[in-house]
Design an enzyme around this catalytic site. Structure first.
Site, short mmCIF file in Angstrom:
data_model
loop_
_atom_site.label_atom_id
_atom_site.label_comp_id
_atom_site.label_asym_id
_atom_site.label_seq_id
_atom_site.Cartn_x
_atom_site.Cartn_y
_atom_site.Cartn_z
N ARG A 119 7.18 18.83 13.24
CA ARG A 119 7.66 18.75 11.85
C ARG A 119 8.31 20.09 11.56
O ARG A 119 7.66 21.12 11.53
CB ARG A 119 6.46 18.52 10.93
CG ARG A 119 6.84 17.98 9.59
CD ARG A 119 5.57 17.57 8.86
NE ARG A 119 5.89 17.01 7.55
CZ ARG A 119 6.01 17.75 6.46
NH1 ARG A 119 5.87 19.05 6.54
NH2 ARG A 119 6.30 17.17 5.30
N GLN A 120 9.61 20.06 11.34
CA GLN A 120 10.33 21.33 11.25
C GLN A 120 10.05 22.11 9.99
O GLN A 120 10.22 23.31 9.94
CB GLN A 120 11.84 21.08 11.34
CG GLN A 120 12.33 20.77 12.74
CD GLN A 120 12.21 21.96 13.68
OE1 GLN A 120 11.70 23.02 13.31
NE2 GLN A 120 12.65 21.78 14.92
N SER A 121 9.64 21.42 8.96
CA SER A 121 9.57 22.12 7.68
C SER A 121 8.16 22.48 7.25
O SER A 121 7.87 22.59 6.09
CB SER A 121 10.22 21.27 6.59
OG SER A 121 9.57 20.03 6.55
N THR A 122 7.27 22.63 8.20
CA THR A 122 5.94 23.06 7.77
C THR A 122 6.00 24.50 7.31
O THR A 122 6.87 25.26 7.71
CB THR A 122 4.90 22.97 8.90
OG1 THR A 122 5.29 23.86 9.91
CG2 THR A 122 4.78 21.56 9.44
#
Ligand SMILES: [Zn+2]
Length: 688
Positions: free
Chosen positions: A24-27
């Site tokens: 998940r790129q936007s953690t």
């Protein structure tokens, strides 16, 4: 570090299925430390290998690209994850910070439920969880809660530190114009004399005139500007001069720092978490009451006014506000007058008052105009029931669902147009700002020795700056499209309400106060103007659209009881030769009555004549009293006595002696005397 209890959860049937690594790129973690994310992603892959999955069964799903590392899929990564887990093809889901996701993201929570059903494990950097086990589910949830709590604590700690420093008067914050921090961080008056003067002037004018508006007016009429020190950015600390606005005056007057007091906690704000848990905003909750400020240290630094003066100013401002408040709409009251509090006078713009006739439910709207203290003459007064009915008609019509859908759609267009105009202005100002910045930099970079160039560059900079200010002024003066941005849900709600509005409105259970409240939801104010032909009504809706209506003049009370045309005609005939008293007698003999069915008196006969403009006989002679002259222009003894300022006895004597042209009805009847200017002149001559 993998404990034995963690590894023991992994059974052969898990290893036979896939290991999905979800990136998940936007953690929050990756945003904080972006460079490390790729490395951590490979760590997870390594972790899967360590735990016993063959590399052929390890699949990496990258949410951002929506494609897995092993095979190209055209579906959203998370969807694919859910589907794979749901089909039972997955042995374990690997992801960073699963615990936090499970707590704050409903999608993840659902995924865990599916995992529990399909006996899919969840693995993050810290552990292996089996969502089918109650304890593991609890652990996932608890860890998520902890991280939330941690954030909270972090903030409290930060805030607590701030408060501690504030209590010592050491917390630095942005100072209002007129005060600056000196080299040792002490708060001192701005060394610029001109700035000091401007700030002092605000306090002096307020002291003298007692209202913030008066201060604004004073500055405007004398074309004075007020300084602003730019806060932050590359021009930080630079001084600009702007027009003084009302809000600015208020903020100066309300600011205790000008009174030499160090204050912390005048405003309250709250950190809110948006639906996306990683986004937080600080929401301003507005001013805190003076008594509830967290820290107040009086005489902490030099000020422009004393603390006592500051308190006096606050009191005055409070008083002004309650005064203003009377001008506002005020609370709804339980009378029938629908427009109570929202009716404006179409002649002078003042708010109109409401009153009811004794024992009647029919309201009257009236305006006392400018002379509120000397209520000697009303500006206008209009009977209210017809107006109320017309406004309700317009309201219910406007709330027809079809009409409403159209107007809501047009609202969108208006908003869009307003946005576009706004954007254009922003761009214009931005461009001007850019050019002015350029000019400023050119000026600063020129060799000060090169005076000629410097001077021309300075002029250029000034011109650009003026242009920026001119544009900003123009922009600020532009009428704002105040159409409220309503959300789709809000629109749906309005549409639903519209279906029911007529029923709600007419229901006997609905109180007058509730009707007024409903009206105020949609109507800002209603302007009433009594014109010659009709009553003009202008309804200003909350959207600022205006509906104009005209209704005929309400019939006055007496109109229904007006004297019949036949009686008026008879009076016209009689008035030629008869006095009002005689007319009354004759009408009574003829059994004619007044509008309300009563016999005539001298006065009612006079009113019929007067209100119908029935001429009297002898226009060149001034009328002393209305009853003293009859239709043929002859005067009574009493009237002549008053006119000539002699006794009635003298007049009677003159009549008997024939010095006056008088007729007598019967031997003892009253004299009726003809007067002309010549006769009056003759009589006024001193008797020879
Ligand atoms: Zn008025």
């Amino acid at each position: 570090m993998i404990s034995s209890t963690s590894t023991s959860k992994i059974r052969p049937e898990h290893l036979e299925r896939l290991a999905l690594i979800y990136v998940r790129q936007s953690t929050l973690a990756q945003v904080r430390d972006h460079t490390a994310s790729t490395a951590r992603q490979y760590d997870l892959r390594q972790r899967a290998l360590d735990l016993g999955w063959p590399s052929s069964r390890i699949v990496v799903i990258d949410e951002d690209q929506g494609a897995s590392g092993a095979s190209a899929v055209d579906r959203d990564g998370f969807q694919r994850l859910v589907v794979e887990v749901g089909l039972g093809r997955v042995g374990a889901v690997f992801s960073l910070e699963v615990s936090r996701l499970a707590r704050s993201c409903s999608d993840w929570y659902r995924l865990l439920e599916i995992c529990a059903l399909t006996h899919t494990l969840v693995v993050d950097e810290e552990g292996v969880y089996d969502p089918a086990l109650y304890n593991d589910r609890l652990l996932l949830g608890f860890k998520g809660t902890m991280s939330e709590a941690e954030l909270h604590w972090l903030q409290v700690r930060l805030h607590g530190g701030k408060l501690e420093r504030a209590q010592e008067g050491k917390l630095r914050f942005h100072l209002p114009t007129g005060l600056v921090h000196d080299a040792t961080s002490q708060i001192v008056l701005d060394p610029d004399e001109q700035v000091q003067q401007a700030v002092r002037l605000v306090f002096e004018v307020f002291d003298e005139l007692g209202s913030a508006r008066a201060v604004v007016k004073h500055f405007a009429t004398h074309k004075l500007l007020f300084p602003t020190r730019i806060y932050g950015g590359e021009r930080a600390g630079e001084l600009t001069w702007v027009r003084l606005r009302h809000s600015r005056v208020l903020s100066v007057l309300h600011n205790p720092l000008y009174a030499g007091a160090y204050v912390y906690g005048r405003r309250q704000s709250r950190t809110e978490t948006l639906p996306d848990p990683h986004l937080r905003i600080r929401r301003r909750l507005g001013r805190v009451k003076r008594e509830e400020w967290l820290v107040t240290i009086q005489n902490a630094h030099p000020g422009y006014i004393t603390w006592e003066q500051y308190q006096r100013n606050q009191q005055r401002l409070d008083d002004n506000r309650t005064h203003d408040h009377k001008e506002r709409r005020g609370a709804v009251r339980e009378g029938t007058a629908l427009l109570q509090g929202i009716a404006l006078c179409g002649h002078c713009g003042k708010r109109m008052y409401t009153r009811y006739k004794k024992g009647s439910a029919i309201p009257t709207y009236y305006c006392v105009g400018q002379n509120r203290e000397l209520v000697c003459r009303l500006c206008q007064s209009i009977r209210g029931d017809g107006i109320d009915a017309a406004v309700v008609g317009a309201l219910l019509e406007a709330m027809q669902p079809a009409e409403l859908a159209v107007s809501l759609a047009s609202l969108e267009q208006i908003e869009e147009r307003a946005r576009q105009i706004d954007q254009q202005w922003q761009l214009r100002i931005e461009r001007a700002q850019y050019e002015s910045d350029l000019a400023r930099r050119r000026f600063y970079h020129v060799d000060p020795e090169n005076r000629l160039v410097a001077r021309s560059l300075e002029r250029e900079w000034n011109e650009k700056l003026e242009e920026v200010q001119r544009l900003e002024r123009e922009y600020a003066d532009l009428p704002r499209a105040t159409a409220r941005l309503s959300s789709p849900e809000e629109r749906q709600r309005i549409l639903a309400l519209a279906q029911d509005l007529p029923a709600i409105w007419h229901a006997p259970t609905t109180t007058n106060a509730e009707r007024k409240q409903l009206l105020r939801f949609l109507v800002k104010d209603v302007t009433l103007a009594r014109k010659e032909q009709a009553v003009h009504i202008a309804i200003r809706w909350q959207t600022n659209a205006v509906t104009a209506l005209e209704i005929p003049h309400p019939k006055k009370g007496y109109a229904a009881q007006r004297t019949t045309a036949a009686v008026v005609e008879r009076v016209r005939e009689l008035a030629l030769t008869h006095s009002d008293r005689q007319i009354a007698e004759i009408l009574n003999e003829e059994e004619l009555t007044t509008g309300v069915g009563e016999p005539f008196t001298r006065l009612s006969a006079y009113w019929v004549r007067h209100s119908n403009h029935i001429p009297t006989g002898c226009p060149e002679v001034p009328t002393a009293c209305p009853g003293g002259q009859r239709g043929d222009g002859r005067y009574s003894t009493r009237a002549v006595a008053e006119l000539l300022n002699v006794s009635r006895f003298a007049v009677a004597k003159w009549c008997k002696a024939g010095r006056l042209d008088a007729i007598q009805e019967g031997r003892l009847g009253p004299y009726w005397i003809r007067l002309t200017p010549e006769i009056i002149a003759e009589l006024r001559k001193p008797a020879s």
